[in-house]
Design a protein around this motif. Structure first.
Motif, PDB file in Angstrom:
ATOM      1  N   ALA A  43       1.810  14.310   9.080  1.00 29.86           N
ATOM      2  CA  ALA A  43       1.393  12.952   9.376  1.00 29.86           C
ATOM      3  C   ALA A  43       1.774  12.018   8.210  1.00 29.86           C
ATOM      4  O   ALA A  43       1.892  12.376   7.016  1.00 29.86           O
ATOM      5  CB  ALA A  43      -0.188  12.841   9.433  1.00 29.86           C
ATOM      6  N   ILE A  44       2.122  10.830   8.478  1.00 34.44           N
ATOM      7  CA  ILE A  44       2.471   9.722   7.404  1.00 34.44           C
ATOM      8  C   ILE A  44       1.266   8.897   7.500  1.00 34.44           C
ATOM      9  O   ILE A  44       1.209   8.105   8.472  1.00 34.44           O
ATOM     10  CB  ILE A  44       3.700   9.102   7.608  1.00 34.44           C
ATOM     11  CG1 ILE A  44       4.949  10.220   7.493  1.00 34.44           C
ATOM     12  CG2 ILE A  44       4.137   8.024   6.673  1.00 34.44           C
ATOM     13  CD1 ILE A  44       6.020   9.758   7.921  1.00 34.44           C
ATOM     14  N   LEU A  45       0.801   8.543   6.567  1.00 33.23           N
ATOM     15  CA  LEU A  45      -0.563   7.983   6.212  1.00 33.23           C
ATOM     16  C   LEU A  45      -0.162   6.710   5.087  1.00 33.23           C
ATOM     17  O   LEU A  45       0.456   6.842   4.325  1.00 33.23           O
ATOM     18  CB  LEU A  45      -1.765   8.457   6.065  1.00 33.23           C
ATOM     19  CG  LEU A  45      -2.132   9.705   6.857  1.00 33.23           C
ATOM     20  CD1 LEU A  45      -3.388  10.270   6.106  1.00 33.23           C
ATOM     21  CD2 LEU A  45      -2.289   9.252   8.237  1.00 33.23           C
ATOM     22  N   GLN A  46      -0.623   5.469   5.474  1.00 33.55           N
ATOM     23  CA  GLN A  46      -0.676   4.517   4.513  1.00 33.55           C
ATOM     24  C   GLN A  46      -2.167   3.995   4.422  1.00 33.55           C
ATOM     25  O   GLN A  46      -3.011   3.637   5.142  1.00 33.55           O
ATOM     26  CB  GLN A  46       0.049   2.943   5.375  1.00 33.55           C
ATOM     27  CG  GLN A  46       0.271   2.221   4.201  1.00 33.55           C
ATOM     28  CD  GLN A  46       1.321   1.110   4.619  1.00 33.55           C
ATOM     29  OE1 GLN A  46       1.998   1.196   5.777  1.00 33.55           O
ATOM     30  NE2 GLN A  46       1.399   0.074   3.976  1.00 33.55           N
ATOM     31  N   ALA A  47      -2.342   3.893   2.991  1.00 35.67           N
ATOM     32  CA  ALA A  47      -3.819   3.712   2.728  1.00 35.67           C
ATOM     33  C   ALA A  47      -3.774   3.191   1.364  1.00 35.67           C
ATOM     34  O   ALA A  47      -2.841   3.166   0.732  1.00 35.67           O
ATOM     35  CB  ALA A  47      -4.857   5.078   2.501  1.00 35.67           C
ATOM     36  N   MET A  72       0.890  -1.041   0.057  1.00 39.33           N
ATOM     37  CA  MET A  72       0.158  -0.101  -0.056  1.00 39.33           C
ATOM     38  C   MET A  72       0.926   1.236  -0.037  1.00 39.33           C
ATOM     39  O   MET A  72       1.861   1.309   0.655  1.00 39.33           O
ATOM     40  CB  MET A  72      -0.761  -0.033   1.188  1.00 39.33           C
ATOM     41  CG  MET A  72      -2.387  -0.651   1.090  1.00 39.33           C
ATOM     42  SD  MET A  72      -3.577  -0.291   2.158  1.00 39.33           S
ATOM     43  CE  MET A  72      -2.991  -1.101   3.660  1.00 39.33           C
ATOM     44  N   PRO A  73       0.477   2.474  -0.744  1.00 39.07           N
ATOM     45  CA  PRO A  73       1.185   3.422  -0.816  1.00 39.07           C
ATOM     46  C   PRO A  73       1.159   4.268   0.605  1.00 39.07           C
ATOM     47  O   PRO A  73       0.379   4.182   1.406  1.00 39.07           O
ATOM     48  CB  PRO A  73       0.616   4.094  -1.917  1.00 39.07           C
ATOM     49  CG  PRO A  73      -0.729   3.646  -2.034  1.00 39.07           C
ATOM     50  CD  PRO A  73      -0.927   2.281  -1.598  1.00 39.07           C
ATOM     51  N   ARG A  74       2.407   4.895   0.887  1.00 39.11           N
ATOM     52  CA  ARG A  74       2.476   5.940   1.858  1.00 39.11           C
ATOM     53  C   ARG A  74       2.291   7.240   1.550  1.00 39.11           C
ATOM     54  O   ARG A  74       2.798   7.782   0.286  1.00 39.11           O
ATOM     55  CB  ARG A  74       3.715   5.617   2.730  1.00 39.11           C
ATOM     56  CG  ARG A  74       3.766   4.384   3.110  1.00 39.11           C
ATOM     57  CD  ARG A  74       4.954   4.054   4.070  1.00 39.11           C
ATOM     58  NE  ARG A  74       6.139   4.206   3.366  1.00 39.11           N
ATOM     59  CZ  ARG A  74       7.393   4.877   3.930  1.00 39.11           C
ATOM     60  NH1 ARG A  74       7.380   5.213   5.135  1.00 39.11           N
ATOM     61  NH2 ARG A  74       8.322   5.138   2.889  1.00 39.11           N
ATOM     62  N   TYR A  75       1.598   8.095   2.381  1.00 34.29           N
ATOM     63  CA  TYR A  75       1.603   9.663   1.859  1.00 34.29           C
ATOM     64  C   TYR A  75       2.247  10.448   3.194  1.00 34.29           C
ATOM     65  O   TYR A  75       1.748  10.157   4.338  1.00 34.29           O
ATOM     66  CB  TYR A  75       0.042   9.889   1.733  1.00 34.29           C
ATOM     67  CG  TYR A  75      -0.479   9.277   0.576  1.00 34.29           C
ATOM     68  CD1 TYR A  75      -0.566   9.897  -0.654  1.00 34.29           C
ATOM     69  CD2 TYR A  75      -0.956   8.054   0.582  1.00 34.29           C
ATOM     70  CE1 TYR A  75      -1.169   9.093  -1.906  1.00 34.29           C
ATOM     71  CE2 TYR A  75      -1.665   7.247  -0.335  1.00 34.29           C
ATOM     72  CZ  TYR A  75      -1.470   7.864  -1.674  1.00 34.29           C
ATOM     73  OH  TYR A  75      -2.067   7.134  -2.724  1.00 34.29           O
ATOM     74  N   LEU A  76       2.653  11.457   2.879  1.00 36.39           N
ATOM     75  CA  LEU A  76       2.956  12.588   3.812  1.00 36.39           C
ATOM     76  C   LEU A  76       2.162  13.661   3.687  1.00 36.39           C
ATOM     77  O   LEU A  76       1.668  14.231   2.466  1.00 36.39           O
ATOM     78  CB  LEU A  76       4.506  13.105   3.372  1.00 36.39           C
ATOM     79  CG  LEU A  76       4.921  14.366   4.264  1.00 36.39           C
ATOM     80  CD1 LEU A  76       4.989  13.801   5.674  1.00 36.39           C
ATOM     81  CD2 LEU A  76       6.114  14.744   3.616  1.00 36.39           C
ATOM     82  N   THR A  77       1.471  13.990   4.901  1.00 31.71           N
ATOM     83  CA  THR A  77       0.631  15.259   4.994  1.00 31.71           C
ATOM     84  C   THR A  77       1.293  16.201   5.514  1.00 31.71           C
ATOM     85  O   THR A  77       1.442  16.033   6.828  1.00 31.71           O
ATOM     86  CB  THR A  77      -0.897  14.853   5.598  1.00 31.71           C
ATOM     87  OG1 THR A  77      -1.474  13.673   4.898  1.00 31.71           O
ATOM     88  CG2 THR A  77      -1.825  15.867   5.570  1.00 31.71           C
ATOM     89  N   GLU A  82      -8.615   7.660  -0.362  1.00 29.27           N
ATOM     90  CA  GLU A  82      -8.769   7.286   1.279  1.00 29.27           C
ATOM     91  C   GLU A  82      -8.003   8.327   2.140  1.00 29.27           C
ATOM     92  O   GLU A  82      -8.370   8.618   3.079  1.00 29.27           O
ATOM     93  CB  GLU A  82      -8.443   6.052   1.474  1.00 29.27           C
ATOM     94  CG  GLU A  82      -8.295   5.484   2.875  1.00 29.27           C
ATOM     95  CD  GLU A  82      -7.917   4.213   3.206  1.00 29.27           C
ATOM     96  OE1 GLU A  82      -8.101   3.693   4.245  1.00 29.27           O
ATOM     97  OE2 GLU A  82      -7.383   3.379   2.362  1.00 29.27           O
ATOM     98  N   VAL A  83      -6.732   8.679   1.644  1.00 27.69           N
ATOM     99  CA  VAL A  83      -5.833   9.700   2.452  1.00 27.69           C
ATOM    100  C   VAL A  83      -6.533  11.019   2.228  1.00 27.69           C
ATOM    101  O   VAL A  83      -6.550  11.677   3.326  1.00 27.69           O
ATOM    102  CB  VAL A  83      -4.493   9.893   1.978  1.00 27.69           C
ATOM    103  CG1 VAL A  83      -3.821  10.717   2.390  1.00 27.69           C
ATOM    104  CG2 VAL A  83      -3.822   8.431   2.177  1.00 27.69           C
ATOM    105  N   LEU A  84      -7.287  11.552   1.228  1.00 29.77           N
ATOM    106  CA  LEU A  84      -7.921  12.719   1.403  1.00 29.77           C
ATOM    107  C   LEU A  84      -9.097  12.739   2.223  1.00 29.77           C
ATOM    108  O   LEU A  84      -9.539  13.781   2.973  1.00 29.77           O
ATOM    109  CB  LEU A  84      -8.091  13.139  -0.035  1.00 29.77           C
ATOM    110  CG  LEU A  84      -7.179  13.491  -1.065  1.00 29.77           C
ATOM    111  CD1 LEU A  84      -7.728  13.799  -2.445  1.00 29.77           C
ATOM    112  CD2 LEU A  84      -6.406  14.586  -0.524  1.00 29.77           C
TER     113      LEU A  84
END
Length: 118
Positions: A81-85, A1-6, A90-92
């Motif tokens: 925040a670092i999210l994995q979705a 699953m990709p990770r995102y930096l917010t 989903e991150v949005l």
């Protein structure tokens, strides 16, 4: 699953001087707990004010250092925040919920970027 930096961006000049109130911290804590239990939230933190930061720039083969506050910046990164979705949608959705826990007098922007893997 990709990770995102917010990156949570705030205008330090217009943010409440007393910072987040107890009600906001309670709502934020509940959301963070929900995100953690859902396995989406990998890490999160607030940052100290830009007045306590230093920018390091590499230009023309030389380093320069600039101590904060950074008056030329309207918005600064106040937290992350670092999210994995499963996907950006989903991150949005989680990001929308995070922004909506703030009272109306806050102006908060979250910049969401996928972390390049590999």
């Amino acid at each position: 699953m990709p990770r995102y930096l917010t990156m949570v961006r705030i205008d330090e000049k217009n943010a409440p001087a007393e910072g987040p109130g107890p009600e906001l911290m309670e709502r934020m804590g509940a959301l963070i707990e929900e995100m953690t239990k859902a396995g989406v939230l990998l890490d999160t933190a607030g940052l100290t004010p830009s007045s306590e930061g230093t920018r390091v720039t590499w230009s023309g083969g030389e380093l320069s250092y600039t101590d904060g506050p950074f008056t030329e910046s309207k918005e600064v990164v106040g937290g992350y925040a670092i999210l994995q979705a499963k996907d950006k949608a989903e991150v949005l959705e989680w990001t929308k919920r995070f922004l909506q826990v703030h009272e109306e007098h806050w102006t908060v922007t979250s910049e969401v970027r996928e972390i390049a893997e590999g």
